[in-house]
Design a protein around this motif. Structure first.
Motif, PDB file in Angstrom:
ATOM      1  N   VAL A 239      -1.785 -85.315 -13.517  1.00 22.57           N
ATOM      2  CA  VAL A 239      -2.716 -85.853 -14.515  1.00 22.57           C
ATOM      3  C   VAL A 239      -3.800 -84.822 -14.820  1.00 22.57           C
ATOM      4  O   VAL A 239      -4.133 -84.565 -15.992  1.00 22.57           O
ATOM      5  CB  VAL A 239      -3.328 -87.189 -14.032  1.00 22.57           C
ATOM      6  N   SER A 240      -4.340 -84.214 -13.776  1.00 26.78           N
ATOM      7  CA  SER A 240      -5.369 -83.195 -13.969  1.00 26.78           C
ATOM      8  C   SER A 240      -4.819 -81.988 -14.728  1.00 26.78           C
ATOM      9  O   SER A 240      -5.490 -81.443 -15.617  1.00 26.78           O
ATOM     10  CB  SER A 240      -5.915 -82.755 -12.608  1.00 26.78           C
ATOM     11  N   ALA A 241      -3.603 -81.577 -14.386  1.00 28.64           N
ATOM     12  CA  ALA A 241      -2.988 -80.443 -15.087  1.00 28.64           C
ATOM     13  C   ALA A 241      -2.806 -80.770 -16.558  1.00 28.64           C
ATOM     14  O   ALA A 241      -3.030 -79.916 -17.425  1.00 28.64           O
ATOM     15  CB  ALA A 241      -1.652 -80.084 -14.435  1.00 28.64           C
ATOM     16  N   TRP A 242      -2.397 -81.992 -16.869  1.00 30.26           N
ATOM     17  CA  TRP A 242      -2.221 -82.372 -18.266  1.00 30.26           C
ATOM     18  C   TRP A 242      -3.560 -82.331 -19.007  1.00 30.26           C
ATOM     19  O   TRP A 242      -3.657 -81.846 -20.129  1.00 30.26           O
ATOM     20  CB  TRP A 242      -1.594 -83.759 -18.379  1.00 30.26           C
ATOM     21  N   ARG A 243      -4.606 -82.831 -18.352  1.00 33.72           N
ATOM     22  CA  ARG A 243      -5.931 -82.842 -18.983  1.00 33.72           C
ATOM     23  C   ARG A 243      -6.436 -81.426 -19.256  1.00 33.72           C
ATOM     24  O   ARG A 243      -7.174 -81.201 -20.204  1.00 33.72           O
ATOM     25  CB  ARG A 243      -6.926 -83.578 -18.101  1.00 33.72           C
ATOM     26  N   HIS A 244      -6.074 -80.483 -18.382  1.00 32.15           N
ATOM     27  CA  HIS A 244      -6.547 -79.101 -18.511  1.00 32.15           C
ATOM     28  C   HIS A 244      -5.454 -78.170 -19.013  1.00 32.15           C
ATOM     29  O   HIS A 244      -5.563 -76.952 -18.870  1.00 32.15           O
ATOM     30  CB  HIS A 244      -7.083 -78.606 -17.166  1.00 32.15           C
ATOM     31  N   TRP A 245      -4.415 -78.720 -19.582  1.00 33.70           N
ATOM     32  CA  TRP A 245      -3.264 -77.952 -20.052  1.00 33.70           C
ATOM     33  C   TRP A 245      -3.692 -76.863 -21.035  1.00 33.70           C
ATOM     34  O   TRP A 245      -3.155 -75.766 -21.039  1.00 33.70           O
ATOM     35  CB  TRP A 245      -2.252 -78.906 -20.668  1.00 33.70           C
ATOM     36  N   GLY A 246      -4.675 -77.132 -21.846  1.00 32.84           N
ATOM     37  CA  GLY A 246      -5.155 -76.150 -22.818  1.00 32.84           C
ATOM     38  C   GLY A 246      -5.826 -74.949 -22.172  1.00 32.84           C
ATOM     39  O   GLY A 246      -5.969 -73.900 -22.796  1.00 32.84           O
ATOM     40  N   ASP A 247      -6.252 -75.082 -20.918  1.00 29.52           N
ATOM     41  CA  ASP A 247      -6.913 -73.977 -20.217  1.00 29.52           C
ATOM     42  C   ASP A 247      -5.934 -72.906 -19.738  1.00 29.52           C
ATOM     43  O   ASP A 247      -6.337 -71.777 -19.477  1.00 29.52           O
ATOM     44  CB  ASP A 247      -7.696 -74.496 -19.006  1.00 29.52           C
ATOM     45  N   LEU A 248      -4.666 -73.271 -19.605  1.00 28.20           N
ATOM     46  CA  LEU A 248      -3.662 -72.322 -19.126  1.00 28.20           C
ATOM     47  C   LEU A 248      -3.287 -71.381 -20.266  1.00 28.20           C
ATOM     48  O   LEU A 248      -2.793 -71.808 -21.298  1.00 28.20           O
ATOM     49  CB  LEU A 248      -2.417 -73.050 -18.613  1.00 28.20           C
ATOM     50  N   ARG A 249      -3.513 -70.101 -20.059  1.00 29.91           N
ATOM     51  CA  ARG A 249      -3.253 -69.123 -21.126  1.00 29.91           C
ATOM     52  C   ARG A 249      -1.840 -68.580 -21.090  1.00 29.91           C
ATOM     53  O   ARG A 249      -1.287 -68.224 -22.119  1.00 29.91           O
ATOM     54  CB  ARG A 249      -4.240 -67.971 -20.998  1.00 29.91           C
ATOM     55  N   ASP A 250      -1.257 -68.484 -19.890  1.00 28.43           N
ATOM     56  CA  ASP A 250       0.057 -67.868 -19.739  1.00 28.43           C
ATOM     57  C   ASP A 250       0.967 -68.839 -18.984  1.00 28.43           C
ATOM     58  O   ASP A 250       0.750 -69.092 -17.797  1.00 28.43           O
ATOM     59  CB  ASP A 250      -0.080 -66.548 -18.979  1.00 28.43           C
ATOM     60  N   GLU A 251       1.979 -69.376 -19.667  1.00 30.86           N
ATOM     61  CA  GLU A 251       2.885 -70.333 -19.020  1.00 30.86           C
ATOM     62  C   GLU A 251       3.628 -69.720 -17.844  1.00 30.86           C
ATOM     63  O   GLU A 251       4.085 -70.441 -16.966  1.00 30.86           O
ATOM     64  CB  GLU A 251       3.869 -70.899 -20.041  1.00 30.86           C
ATOM     65  N   ALA A 252       3.746 -68.410 -17.811  1.00 27.73           N
ATOM     66  CA  ALA A 252       4.416 -67.743 -16.689  1.00 27.73           C
ATOM     67  C   ALA A 252       3.614 -67.913 -15.397  1.00 27.73           C
ATOM     68  O   ALA A 252       4.159 -67.781 -14.303  1.00 27.73           O
ATOM     69  CB  ALA A 252       4.612 -66.251 -16.988  1.00 27.73           C
ATOM     70  N   ARG A 253       2.341 -68.234 -15.503  1.00 22.28           N
ATOM     71  CA  ARG A 253       1.482 -68.441 -14.332  1.00 22.28           C
ATOM     72  C   ARG A 253       1.368 -69.915 -13.961  1.00 22.28           C
ATOM     73  O   ARG A 253       0.545 -70.292 -13.142  1.00 22.28           O
ATOM     74  CB  ARG A 253       0.080 -67.881 -14.617  1.00 22.28           C
ATOM     75  N   PHE A 254       2.190 -70.755 -14.567  1.00 22.37           N
ATOM     76  CA  PHE A 254       2.087 -72.200 -14.344  1.00 22.37           C
ATOM     77  C   PHE A 254       2.247 -72.562 -12.870  1.00 22.37           C
ATOM     78  O   PHE A 254       1.503 -73.394 -12.352  1.00 22.37           O
ATOM     79  CB  PHE A 254       3.121 -72.961 -15.181  1.00 22.37           C
ATOM     80  N   GLU A 255       3.208 -71.968 -12.188  1.00 21.03           N
ATOM     81  CA  GLU A 255       3.475 -72.317 -10.788  1.00 21.03           C
ATOM     82  C   GLU A 255       2.224 -72.141  -9.929  1.00 21.03           C
ATOM     83  O   GLU A 255       1.839 -73.041  -9.178  1.00 21.03           O
ATOM     84  CB  GLU A 255       4.618 -71.464 -10.250  1.00 21.03           C
ATOM     85  N   ALA A 256       1.573 -70.993 -10.036  1.00 16.40           N
ATOM     86  CA  ALA A 256       0.364 -70.742  -9.245  1.00 16.40           C
ATOM     87  C   ALA A 256      -0.777 -71.660  -9.685  1.00 16.40           C
ATOM     88  O   ALA A 256      -1.523 -72.191  -8.849  1.00 16.40           O
ATOM     89  CB  ALA A 256      -0.053 -69.283  -9.375  1.00 16.40           C
ATOM     90  N   TRP A 257      -0.905 -71.848 -10.984  1.00 13.88           N
ATOM     91  CA  TRP A 257      -1.960 -72.704 -11.530  1.00 13.88           C
ATOM     92  C   TRP A 257      -1.798 -74.136 -11.050  1.00 13.88           C
ATOM     93  O   TRP A 257      -2.743 -74.761 -10.563  1.00 13.88           O
ATOM     94  CB  TRP A 257      -1.911 -72.609 -13.051  1.00 13.88           C
ATOM     95  N   PHE A 258      -0.594 -74.656 -11.146  1.00 15.33           N
ATOM     96  CA  PHE A 258      -0.337 -76.032 -10.723  1.00 15.33           C
ATOM     97  C   PHE A 258      -0.465 -76.165  -9.201  1.00 15.33           C
ATOM     98  O   PHE A 258      -1.001 -77.158  -8.702  1.00 15.33           O
ATOM     99  CB  PHE A 258       1.042 -76.495 -11.199  1.00 15.33           C
ATOM    100  N   GLY A 259      -0.010 -75.165  -8.466  1.00 17.94           N
ATOM    101  CA  GLY A 259      -0.160 -75.182  -7.006  1.00 17.94           C
ATOM    102  C   GLY A 259      -1.609 -75.275  -6.588  1.00 17.94           C
ATOM    103  O   GLY A 259      -1.966 -75.993  -5.648  1.00 17.94           O
ATOM    104  N   ARG A 260      -2.472 -74.551  -7.290  1.00 18.19           N
ATOM    105  CA  ARG A 260      -3.907 -74.599  -6.997  1.00 18.19           C
ATOM    106  C   ARG A 260      -4.459 -75.997  -7.276  1.00 18.19           C
ATOM    107  O   ARG A 260      -5.284 -76.514  -6.528  1.00 18.19           O
ATOM    108  CB  ARG A 260      -4.616 -73.555  -7.872  1.00 18.19           C
TER     109      ARG A 260
END
Length: 140
Positions: free
Chosen positions: A56-77
């Motif tokens: 839910v938090s990732a969806w709310r902040h989805w616009g903050d992610l600039r590079d989808e290739a970094r999604f794994e690390a971003w979501f893990g955090r």
């Protein structure tokens, strides 16, 4: 009927390509996120809730992610932070006193596979005694 559902789903994904991308990326990370949360929290139900909160938090902040290739690390955090929040909240609950004779004991070794379960239980209890930051390091 199935063709109508597929077409409807395709139309929705075309209308919201970022939503479809998010769904695809999250679906690919759910298993590892759940394992990480379970290792940190030591409780599968708490882990499920933590991963849900993280999604839910990732969806709310989805616009903050600039590079989808970094999604794994971003979501893990985000999962780790969700676990931290749950641990902080659980510390506020009243502790139940087990008594002075409640200690870790050796489990009898049997041939029915219960030794493995007993070992996992001991490890889970020992992990629970670690400070949160150290528990996260071990889980990672």
């Amino acid at each position: 009927m199935v063709e109508a559902l597929v077409t409807e789903q395709a139309v929705r994904e075309l209308a919201h390509p970022r939503a479809a991308a998010f769904r695809r990326l999250v679906d690919g990370e759910l298993d590892s996120a759940y394992r990480l949360a379970a290792a940190i929290l030591g409780d599968r139900f708490e882990a499920e809730d933590a991963v849900h909160d993280a999604a839910v938090s990732a969806w709310r902040h989805w616009g903050d992610l600039r590079d989808e290739a970094r999604f794994e690390a971003w979501f893990g955090r985000i999962v780790i932070n969700s676990c931290r929040d749950r641990m902080r909240r659980s510390r506020r609950r009243a502790a139940i006193e087990l008594g002075r004779d409640a200690t870790f004991t050796e489990h009898p070794v049997t041939d029915d596979g219960s030794a493995d379960a007993a070992d996992r239980d001991v490890v889970r209890r020992l992990l629970a005694t670690l400070p949160l930051d150290e528990r996260i390091v071990v889980a990672l």
